[in-house]
Design a protein around this motif. Structure first.
Motif, PDB file in Angstrom:
ATOM      1  N   GLY A 141      72.595 -23.851 -23.155  1.00 45.49           N
ATOM      2  CA  GLY A 141      71.808 -23.348 -22.044  1.00 45.49           C
ATOM      3  C   GLY A 141      70.522 -22.717 -22.540  1.00 45.49           C
ATOM      4  N   ALA A 142      69.554 -22.591 -21.641  1.00 45.21           N
ATOM      5  CA  ALA A 142      68.280 -21.954 -21.968  1.00 45.21           C
ATOM      6  C   ALA A 142      67.810 -21.169 -20.758  1.00 45.21           C
ATOM      7  N   SER A 143      67.091 -20.070 -20.990  1.00 46.91           N
ATOM      8  CA  SER A 143      66.629 -19.244 -19.881  1.00 46.91           C
ATOM      9  C   SER A 143      65.253 -18.666 -20.158  1.00 46.91           C
ATOM     10  N   TYR A 144      64.579 -18.299 -19.058  1.00 47.85           N
ATOM     11  CA  TYR A 144      63.288 -17.618 -19.112  1.00 47.85           C
ATOM     12  C   TYR A 144      63.319 -16.449 -18.141  1.00 47.85           C
ATOM     13  N   LEU A 145      62.969 -15.259 -18.621  1.00 47.32           N
ATOM     14  CA  LEU A 145      62.906 -14.055 -17.794  1.00 47.32           C
ATOM     15  C   LEU A 145      61.479 -13.546 -17.755  1.00 47.32           C
ATOM     16  N   SER A 146      61.047 -13.088 -16.564  1.00 46.44           N
ATOM     17  CA  SER A 146      59.745 -12.448 -16.407  1.00 46.44           C
ATOM     18  C   SER A 146      59.927 -11.203 -15.557  1.00 46.44           C
ATOM     19  N   GLY A 147      59.482 -10.066 -16.071  1.00 39.69           N
ATOM     20  CA  GLY A 147      59.647  -8.819 -15.334  1.00 39.69           C
ATOM     21  C   GLY A 147      58.717  -7.738 -15.842  1.00 39.69           C
ATOM     22  N   PHE A 148      58.780  -6.572 -15.188  1.00 39.95           N
ATOM     23  CA  PHE A 148      57.877  -5.479 -15.506  1.00 39.95           C
ATOM     24  C   PHE A 148      58.629  -4.155 -15.659  1.00 39.95           C
TER      25      PHE A 148
ATOM     26  N   TRP B 105      54.568  -5.985 -19.235  1.00 35.19           N
ATOM     27  CA  TRP B 105      55.061  -7.279 -18.783  1.00 35.19           C
ATOM     28  C   TRP B 105      55.976  -7.824 -19.858  1.00 35.19           C
ATOM     29  N   ARG B 106      57.222  -8.057 -19.495  1.00 33.11           N
ATOM     30  CA  ARG B 106      58.226  -8.552 -20.451  1.00 33.11           C
ATOM     31  C   ARG B 106      58.605  -9.982 -20.120  1.00 33.11           C
ATOM     32  N   GLN B 107      58.628 -10.825 -21.164  1.00 29.85           N
ATOM     33  CA  GLN B 107      59.096 -12.196 -21.033  1.00 29.85           C
ATOM     34  C   GLN B 107      60.167 -12.458 -22.099  1.00 29.85           C
ATOM     35  N   ASP B 108      61.263 -13.090 -21.672  1.00 31.53           N
ATOM     36  CA  ASP B 108      62.358 -13.431 -22.582  1.00 31.53           C
ATOM     37  C   ASP B 108      62.523 -14.942 -22.635  1.00 31.53           C
ATOM     38  N   PHE B 109      62.782 -15.448 -23.848  1.00 34.95           N
ATOM     39  CA  PHE B 109      63.040 -16.870 -24.053  1.00 34.95           C
ATOM     40  C   PHE B 109      64.349 -16.971 -24.847  1.00 34.95           C
ATOM     41  N   ALA B 110      65.403 -17.480 -24.199  1.00 36.72           N
ATOM     42  CA  ALA B 110      66.734 -17.453 -24.816  1.00 36.72           C
ATOM     43  C   ALA B 110      67.361 -18.836 -24.844  1.00 36.72           C
ATOM     44  N   VAL B 111      68.159 -19.079 -25.881  1.00 40.96           N
ATOM     45  CA  VAL B 111      68.988 -20.282 -25.978  1.00 40.96           C
ATOM     46  C   VAL B 111      70.398 -19.838 -26.366  1.00 40.96           C
ATOM     47  N   SER B 112      71.409 -20.524 -25.823  1.00 40.31           N
ATOM     48  CA  SER B 112      72.802 -20.164 -26.090  1.00 40.31           C
ATOM     49  C   SER B 112      73.658 -21.407 -26.223  1.00 40.31           C
ATOM     50  N   TYR B 113      74.692 -21.291 -27.057  1.00 42.56           N
ATOM     51  CA  TYR B 113      75.797 -22.246 -27.077  1.00 42.56           C
ATOM     52  C   TYR B 113      77.069 -21.474 -26.750  1.00 42.56           C
ATOM     53  N   THR B 114      77.774 -21.886 -25.686  1.00 45.62           N
ATOM     54  CA  THR B 114      78.950 -21.147 -25.236  1.00 45.62           C
ATOM     55  C   THR B 114      80.184 -22.030 -25.164  1.00 45.62           C
ATOM     56  N   GLY B 115      80.192 -23.132 -25.891  1.00 44.47           N
ATOM     57  CA  GLY B 115      81.352 -24.013 -25.889  1.00 44.47           C
ATOM     58  C   GLY B 115      82.440 -23.540 -26.838  1.00 44.47           C
TER      59      GLY B 115
ATOM     60  N   ALA C 192      70.266 -16.786 -29.383  1.00 48.88           N
ATOM     61  CA  ALA C 192      69.035 -16.166 -29.878  1.00 48.88           C
ATOM     62  C   ALA C 192      68.146 -15.886 -28.675  1.00 48.88           C
ATOM     63  N   ASN C 193      67.646 -14.653 -28.582  1.00 47.17           N
ATOM     64  CA  ASN C 193      66.805 -14.250 -27.455  1.00 47.17           C
ATOM     65  C   ASN C 193      65.554 -13.565 -27.982  1.00 47.17           C
ATOM     66  N   LEU C 194      64.389 -14.160 -27.699  1.00 48.92           N
ATOM     67  CA  LEU C 194      63.102 -13.606 -28.109  1.00 48.92           C
ATOM     68  C   LEU C 194      62.482 -12.874 -26.929  1.00 48.92           C
ATOM     69  N   LEU C 195      62.174 -11.582 -27.118  1.00 48.73           N
ATOM     70  CA  LEU C 195      61.578 -10.745 -26.084  1.00 48.73           C
ATOM     71  C   LEU C 195      60.125 -10.459 -26.469  1.00 48.73           C
ATOM     72  N   TRP C 196      59.215 -10.682 -25.527  1.00 50.57           N
ATOM     73  CA  TRP C 196      57.778 -10.505 -25.762  1.00 50.57           C
ATOM     74  C   TRP C 196      57.247  -9.486 -24.762  1.00 50.57           C
ATOM     75  N   GLY C 197      56.711  -8.378 -25.264  1.00 50.66           N
ATOM     76  CA  GLY C 197      56.182  -7.326 -24.413  1.00 50.66           C
ATOM     77  C   GLY C 197      54.677  -7.209 -24.517  1.00 50.66           C
ATOM     78  N   ILE C 198      53.990  -7.182 -23.356  1.00 46.47           N
ATOM     79  CA  ILE C 198      52.542  -7.019 -23.293  1.00 46.47           C
ATOM     80  C   ILE C 198      52.256  -5.813 -22.394  1.00 46.47           C
ATOM     81  N   THR C 199      51.618  -4.785 -22.932  1.00 41.88           N
ATOM     82  CA  THR C 199      51.376  -3.563 -22.181  1.00 41.88           C
ATOM     83  C   THR C 199      49.951  -3.514 -21.638  1.00 41.88           C
ATOM     84  N   PHE C 200      49.821  -2.867 -20.470  1.00 48.96           N
ATOM     85  CA  PHE C 200      48.514  -2.620 -19.868  1.00 48.96           C
ATOM     86  C   PHE C 200      48.668  -1.442 -18.919  1.00 48.96           C
ATOM     87  N   ASP C 201      47.606  -1.074 -18.239  1.00 49.23           N
ATOM     88  CA  ASP C 201      47.647   0.069 -17.312  1.00 49.23           C
ATOM     89  C   ASP C 201      48.128   1.330 -18.031  1.00 49.23           C
TER      90      ASP C 201
END
Length: 283
Positions: free
Chosen positions: A125-132, A148-158, A165-174
């Motif tokens: 499976g693979a996922s993308y998260l976008s949030g603040f 602004w947080r974005q996550d890019f994850a891949v999983s094997y659950t068999g 593995a989940n990569l979290l990317w944070g970009i700050t402003f304001d």
């Protein structure tokens, strides 16, 4: 199967976290917050509560930095799909108690996000998260910026495995006027999981790393770390408990190595009632 389903549910619910600026001066998402979860897998329809409590000590010259983080999370996995992806809505109100010479306690930056998760087949499976993380919460506890947080994850659950593995990317402003410098560092976190279930038990290892980049003027140097540790979990059906311990094996510009104790409870609050079986009449 139930254990796997709730673990995946927790992955959707727990993709939120916190790191107090009093102790670590930078990253908004807590390194290691999604370790132990199948963050790349789709989430079964329902409403889930996940509470993670962790406490750790970072050895610093002259004093120790102690940090207690409580992250209560609600996740709604909707019945809708978008571009073939399971659509989820997430929210959290983290609380922090830090003690690094002075003691502070209060509300961390509130968080809200949406997540899209695809079933790729064969247990992958693979996922993308976008949030603040919003620029709110208690002064001295929160990161003084919107992130602004974005996550890019891949999983094997068999076959009872959780390899994620989940990569979290944070970009700050304001950045608010309370920031000690002109802006807050941006950064990456990488959370890793390798566990196996045996009946109701789960055992394995977790790891996480973090690094700052695009460091603003005024900071002494980019902070980096990598930690490893064992995990054990138990499925009470349907509630699941997890516990793990992590220890820095590498750190740079953080003053010393951190040892952290984690606990997690996963509770499904609501799941759809299965449709009633049709009546069969013999003629």
């Amino acid at each position: 199967m139930l254990n796997k389903t709730i673990k995946i549910a927790a992955a959707g619910a727990f993709m939120l976290g916190a790191t107090t600026t009093a102790a670590f001066a930078g990253a908004t998402a807590q390194p290691g917050e999604t370790a132990g979860l199948a963050a790349g897998a789709p989430l079964p329809e329902g409403v889930y509560f996940v509470n993670t409590l962790d406490w750790g000590v970072r050895k610093l010259p002259g004093t120790d930095a102690k940090l207690l983080v409580d992250i209560p999370v609600l996740a709604w996995s909707t019945p809708w799909t978008i571009l073939g992806a399971n659509f989820q809505v997430l929210g959290a109100l983290p609380m922090i108690h830090s003690d690094a010479g002075t003691s502070d306690y209060g509300l961390y930056n509130p968080f809200a996000a949406v997540r899209f998760a695809w079933d790729l087949g064969g247990g992958f499976g693979a996922s993308y998260l976008s949030g603040f993380y919003f620029n709110a919460g208690d002064k001295g506890i929160r990161v003084p910026a919107t992130t602004w947080r974005q996550d890019f994850a891949v999983s094997y659950t068999g076959d009872g495995w959780n390899l994620t593995a989940n990569l979290l990317w944070g970009i700050t402003f304001d950045t608010s006027k309370y920031s000690p410098f002109n802006s807050t560092p941006n950064g990456f976190n990488l959370d890793l999981t390798a566990t196996k279930t045996f009946g109701k038990w789960e055992v394995g290892a977790v790891g996480f790393g973090s690094t700052q980049y695009d460091l603003p003027t005024g900071y002494g140097g980019k902070q980096k770390q990598f930690a490893l540790g064992p995990l054990v979990g138990y499925n009470f059906g349907p509630v699941i408990l997890q516990a793990f311990v992590t220890r820095d094996v590498y750190q740079r510009n953080m003053g010393g190595k951190d040892t952290r104790f984690w606990s997690r409870i996963i509770i499904p609050l609501w799941t759809p009632t299965p449709a009633a079986a049709p009546l069969v009449t013999k003629y």
